[in-house]
Design a protein around this motif. Structure first.
Motif, PDB file in Angstrom:
ATOM      1  N   TYR A 193     -81.032  13.112  14.819  1.00  0.00           N
ATOM      2  CA  TYR A 193     -79.630  12.828  15.083  1.00  0.00           C
ATOM      3  C   TYR A 193     -78.751  14.086  15.009  1.00  0.00           C
ATOM      4  CZ  TYR A 193     -80.633   7.817  14.646  1.00  0.00           C
ATOM      5  OH  TYR A 193     -81.118   6.556  14.820  1.00  0.00           O
ATOM      6  N   SER A 194     -79.259  15.153  14.407  1.00  0.00           N
ATOM      7  CA  SER A 194     -78.428  16.339  14.175  1.00  0.00           C
ATOM      8  C   SER A 194     -78.887  17.560  14.953  1.00  0.00           C
ATOM      9  CB  SER A 194     -78.405  16.670  12.671  1.00  0.00           C
ATOM     10  OG  SER A 194     -77.821  15.609  11.929  1.00  0.00           O
ATOM     11  N   HIS A 195     -79.860  17.407  15.833  1.00  0.00           N
ATOM     12  CA  HIS A 195     -80.390  18.564  16.554  1.00  0.00           C
ATOM     13  C   HIS A 195     -79.333  19.238  17.430  1.00  0.00           C
ATOM     14  CE1 HIS A 195     -84.959  17.588  16.202  1.00  0.00           C
ATOM     15  NE2 HIS A 195     -84.545  18.402  15.259  1.00  0.00           N
ATOM     16  N   ASP A 196     -78.490  18.457  18.097  1.00  0.00           N
ATOM     17  CA  ASP A 196     -77.494  19.052  18.989  1.00  0.00           C
ATOM     18  C   ASP A 196     -76.542  19.949  18.211  1.00  0.00           C
ATOM     19  OD1 ASP A 196     -78.636  17.777  21.122  1.00  0.00           O
ATOM     20  OD2 ASP A 196     -77.124  16.194  21.271  1.00  0.00           O
ATOM     21  N   MET A 197     -76.046  19.455  17.080  1.00  0.00           N
ATOM     22  CA  MET A 197     -75.137  20.276  16.286  1.00  0.00           C
ATOM     23  C   MET A 197     -75.859  21.478  15.694  1.00  0.00           C
ATOM     24  SD  MET A 197     -72.262  21.128  15.137  1.00  0.00           S
ATOM     25  CE  MET A 197     -71.167  19.761  15.521  1.00  0.00           C
ATOM     26  N   ALA A 198     -77.087  21.293  15.268  1.00  0.00           N
ATOM     27  CA  ALA A 198     -77.849  22.420  14.734  1.00  0.00           C
ATOM     28  C   ALA A 198     -78.015  23.501  15.797  1.00  0.00           C
ATOM     29  CB  ALA A 198     -79.213  21.944  14.244  1.00  0.00           C
ATOM     30  N   GLY A 199     -78.197  23.098  17.047  1.00  0.00           N
ATOM     31  CA  GLY A 199     -78.294  24.070  18.127  1.00  0.00           C
ATOM     32  C   GLY A 199     -77.018  24.876  18.280  1.00  0.00           C
ATOM     33  N   SER A 234     -67.435  30.320   6.716  1.00  0.00           N
ATOM     34  CA  SER A 234     -66.173  30.032   7.404  1.00  0.00           C
ATOM     35  C   SER A 234     -66.401  29.800   8.894  1.00  0.00           C
ATOM     36  CB  SER A 234     -65.192  31.194   7.206  1.00  0.00           C
ATOM     37  OG  SER A 234     -64.878  31.355   5.838  1.00  0.00           O
ATOM     38  N   ALA A 235     -67.288  30.604   9.495  1.00  0.00           N
ATOM     39  CA  ALA A 235     -67.596  30.438  10.918  1.00  0.00           C
ATOM     40  C   ALA A 235     -68.274  29.086  11.163  1.00  0.00           C
ATOM     41  CB  ALA A 235     -68.488  31.577  11.392  1.00  0.00           C
ATOM     42  N   ALA A 236     -69.153  28.666  10.236  1.00  0.00           N
ATOM     43  CA  ALA A 236     -69.834  27.379  10.380  1.00  0.00           C
ATOM     44  C   ALA A 236     -68.832  26.232  10.328  1.00  0.00           C
ATOM     45  CB  ALA A 236     -70.889  27.212   9.293  1.00  0.00           C
ATOM     46  N   ILE A 237     -67.892  26.307   9.406  1.00  0.00           N
ATOM     47  CA  ILE A 237     -66.877  25.254   9.294  1.00  0.00           C
ATOM     48  C   ILE A 237     -66.061  25.167  10.582  1.00  0.00           C
ATOM     49  CG2 ILE A 237     -64.742  24.595   8.097  1.00  0.00           C
ATOM     50  CD1 ILE A 237     -66.013  25.653   5.519  1.00  0.00           C
ATOM     51  N   LYS A 238     -65.738  26.310  11.169  1.00  0.00           N
ATOM     52  CA  LYS A 238     -64.980  26.321  12.423  1.00  0.00           C
ATOM     53  C   LYS A 238     -65.787  25.665  13.544  1.00  0.00           C
ATOM     54  CE  LYS A 238     -62.383  29.356  15.507  1.00  0.00           C
ATOM     55  NZ  LYS A 238     -61.933  30.759  15.767  1.00  0.00           N
ATOM     56  N   ILE A 239     -67.094  25.957  13.596  1.00  0.00           N
ATOM     57  CA  ILE A 239     -67.949  25.340  14.622  1.00  0.00           C
ATOM     58  C   ILE A 239     -67.985  23.823  14.444  1.00  0.00           C
ATOM     59  CG2 ILE A 239     -70.331  25.138  15.441  1.00  0.00           C
ATOM     60  CD1 ILE A 239     -70.664  28.140  14.709  1.00  0.00           C
ATOM     61  N   PHE A 240     -68.149  23.377  13.220  1.00  0.00           N
ATOM     62  CA  PHE A 240     -68.150  21.941  12.956  1.00  0.00           C
ATOM     63  C   PHE A 240     -66.819  21.305  13.359  1.00  0.00           C
ATOM     64  CE2 PHE A 240     -71.511  22.866   9.611  1.00  0.00           C
ATOM     65  CZ  PHE A 240     -72.507  22.101  10.207  1.00  0.00           C
ATOM     66  N   ASN A 241     -65.729  21.920  12.925  1.00  0.00           N
ATOM     67  CA  ASN A 241     -64.411  21.360  13.216  1.00  0.00           C
ATOM     68  C   ASN A 241     -64.145  21.274  14.718  1.00  0.00           C
ATOM     69  OD1 ASN A 241     -62.698  22.895  10.337  1.00  0.00           O
ATOM     70  ND2 ASN A 241     -63.968  21.067  10.475  1.00  0.00           N
ATOM     71  N   ASN A 242     -64.599  22.266  15.453  1.00  0.00           N
ATOM     72  CA  ASN A 242     -64.399  22.256  16.911  1.00  0.00           C
ATOM     73  C   ASN A 242     -65.118  21.086  17.584  1.00  0.00           C
ATOM     74  OD1 ASN A 242     -62.779  24.535  16.834  1.00  0.00           O
ATOM     75  ND2 ASN A 242     -64.436  25.947  17.352  1.00  0.00           N
ATOM     76  N   GLU A 243     -66.147  20.566  16.914  1.00  0.00           N
ATOM     77  CA  GLU A 243     -66.906  19.432  17.453  1.00  0.00           C
ATOM     78  C   GLU A 243     -66.440  18.101  16.857  1.00  0.00           C
ATOM     79  OE1 GLU A 243     -69.128  19.632  19.893  1.00  0.00           O
ATOM     80  OE2 GLU A 243     -68.720  21.790  20.021  1.00  0.00           O
ATOM     81  N   GLY A 244     -65.333  18.140  16.098  1.00  0.00           N
ATOM     82  CA  GLY A 244     -64.801  16.923  15.514  1.00  0.00           C
ATOM     83  C   GLY A 244     -65.467  16.497  14.215  1.00  0.00           C
ATOM     84  N   TRP A 245     -66.266  17.398  13.622  1.00  0.00           N
ATOM     85  CA  TRP A 245     -66.926  17.101  12.359  1.00  0.00           C
ATOM     86  C   TRP A 245     -66.031  17.501  11.188  1.00  0.00           C
ATOM     87  CZ3 TRP A 245     -72.800  17.172  11.511  1.00  0.00           C
ATOM     88  CH2 TRP A 245     -73.468  16.659  12.623  1.00  0.00           C
ATOM     89  N   TRP A 246     -66.199  16.817  10.069  1.00  0.00           N
ATOM     90  CA  TRP A 246     -65.550  17.187   8.801  1.00  0.00           C
ATOM     91  C   TRP A 246     -66.494  18.113   8.056  1.00  0.00           C
ATOM     92  CZ3 TRP A 246     -67.038  16.473   3.695  1.00  0.00           C
ATOM     93  CH2 TRP A 246     -66.040  16.636   2.728  1.00  0.00           C
ATOM     94  N   ALA A 247     -66.002  19.228   7.536  1.00  0.00           N
ATOM     95  CA  ALA A 247     -66.879  20.204   6.887  1.00  0.00           C
ATOM     96  C   ALA A 247     -66.180  20.850   5.698  1.00  0.00           C
ATOM     97  CB  ALA A 247     -67.308  21.276   7.886  1.00  0.00           C
TER      98      ALA A 247
END
Length: 314
Positions: A193-199, A234-247
């Motif tokens: 379920y998380s492969h796309d975000m991991a990519g 910080s960069a990871a949190i930005k990537i998550f946030n850009n995809e609508g994830w809470w981080a």
């Protein structure tokens, strides 16, 4: 003669929690720990025994699972707080109470600031929550189940040692091997379920991403990311946030807490949730696997609270 009826009083509670259920950080075990803490208080008063609360919470969780030997790596880290290895011995019998010595918790020294700089927790709040019917049965029937428990136990000890050394690359190697093993054991249900975000994380962070894993049993869009430094976090949190994830960085928290003296007369219990670094080896407790196991997990924010309102005029 009329019977004498004693006033047994009333009991109620308020449970306050963020909506993190189904994302793999043991929301159900958090409730089990807090509820059993309130019951111990009502029966015996203060002080609380964290060991007795954890044992009662484990039995609570296992009753809901028809007595299956699970959840030791869920309730004990929440009750004890900090970072721990959880050592489990096989149960004496299916559904029997947990005997002394069947679960042993060893606290591991960890710098919580180092940990929060290198570990990021993220969830997709709009995703389907963990729900894989029949998964537990398949894990118990897998022909390599004993091997998986033994190999994951070795990874747990390696994981704890890497954290004590503040070796994020070494920790990442243990996490990567664990994800591979659990995907084999679960027939791919763990991380799919998380492969796309991991990519996206790999593309954005490159070598700064040391490892990633779904928390808990996976099968939902949630990720714990292990990064090389604070800037990568910080960069990871930005990537998550850009995809609508809470981080957020993963903040290690303390043990079960009880506040008995309050001006409003209520009693307040709080506890964190559980992030498993290397989990699943506690399933070896079940008679279907019957193999000693070791997990590595920590209690993390957010903390949840349960407040009891008990009255007895007599």
């Amino acid at each position: 003669m009329e019977p004498i009826l004693a006033d047994l009083g009333t009991f109620g509670f308020t449970f306050r929690s963020l909506g993190v259920h189904g994302f793999g950080i043991s929301a159900s075990s958090n409730f089990a720990v807090l509820y059993e803490a309130s019951q111990q208080y009502l029966r015996n008063g203060p002080p609380l025994s964290k060991e007795l609360v954890a044992r009662a919470a484990l039995e609570f969780e296992r009753r809901l699972a028809d007595g299956a030997g699970l959840a030791a790596d869920d309730v004990y880290p929440i009750a004890m707080g900090g970072l721990n290895t959880v050592h489990t011995l096989p149960m004496s019998g299916r559904g029997k109470p947990v005997a002394d010595g069947e679960v042993v918790v060893n606290n591991i020294e960890v710098d919580p600031h180092w940990f929060s700089r290198h570990v990021i927790m993220a969830f997709n709040p709009n995703a389907q929550r963990h729900d894989v019917p029949g998964l537990l049965g398949r894990l118990f029937r897998h022909r390599r189940r004993k091997e998986f428990v033994k190999r994951m136990s070795r990874l747990s000890l390696n994981c704890a040692n890497a954290i004590k050394r503040r070796d994020i690359r070494g920790l990442g190697r243990q996490i990567k091997e664990y994800v591979e093993l659990y995907d084999l054991w679960s027939a791919g249900n763990y991380s799919a379920y998380s492969h796309d975000m991991a990519g996206k994380l790999k593309a954005g962070l490159k070598r700064k991403l040391c490892a990633w894993k779904p928390p808990g049993a996976g099968a939902t869009q949630a990720i714990a990311a292990f990064v090389a430094d604070e800037q990568a976090g910080s960069a990871a949190i930005k990537i998550f946030n850009n995809e609508g994830w809470w981080a957020t960085p993963a903040y290690i928290t303390g043990d079960l807490s009880a506040e008995f003296i309050r001006s409003d007369g209520q009693v307040r219990f709080t506890a964190g949730h559980r992030l498993d670094l290397i989990g699943s080896a506690d399933l070896g407790q079940d008679p279907k696997i019957n193999t000693p196991g070791i997990c590595c997990a920590c209690a993390i924010e957010p903390r949840t609270e349960l407040v009891i309102h008990a009255e007895n005029e007599s």
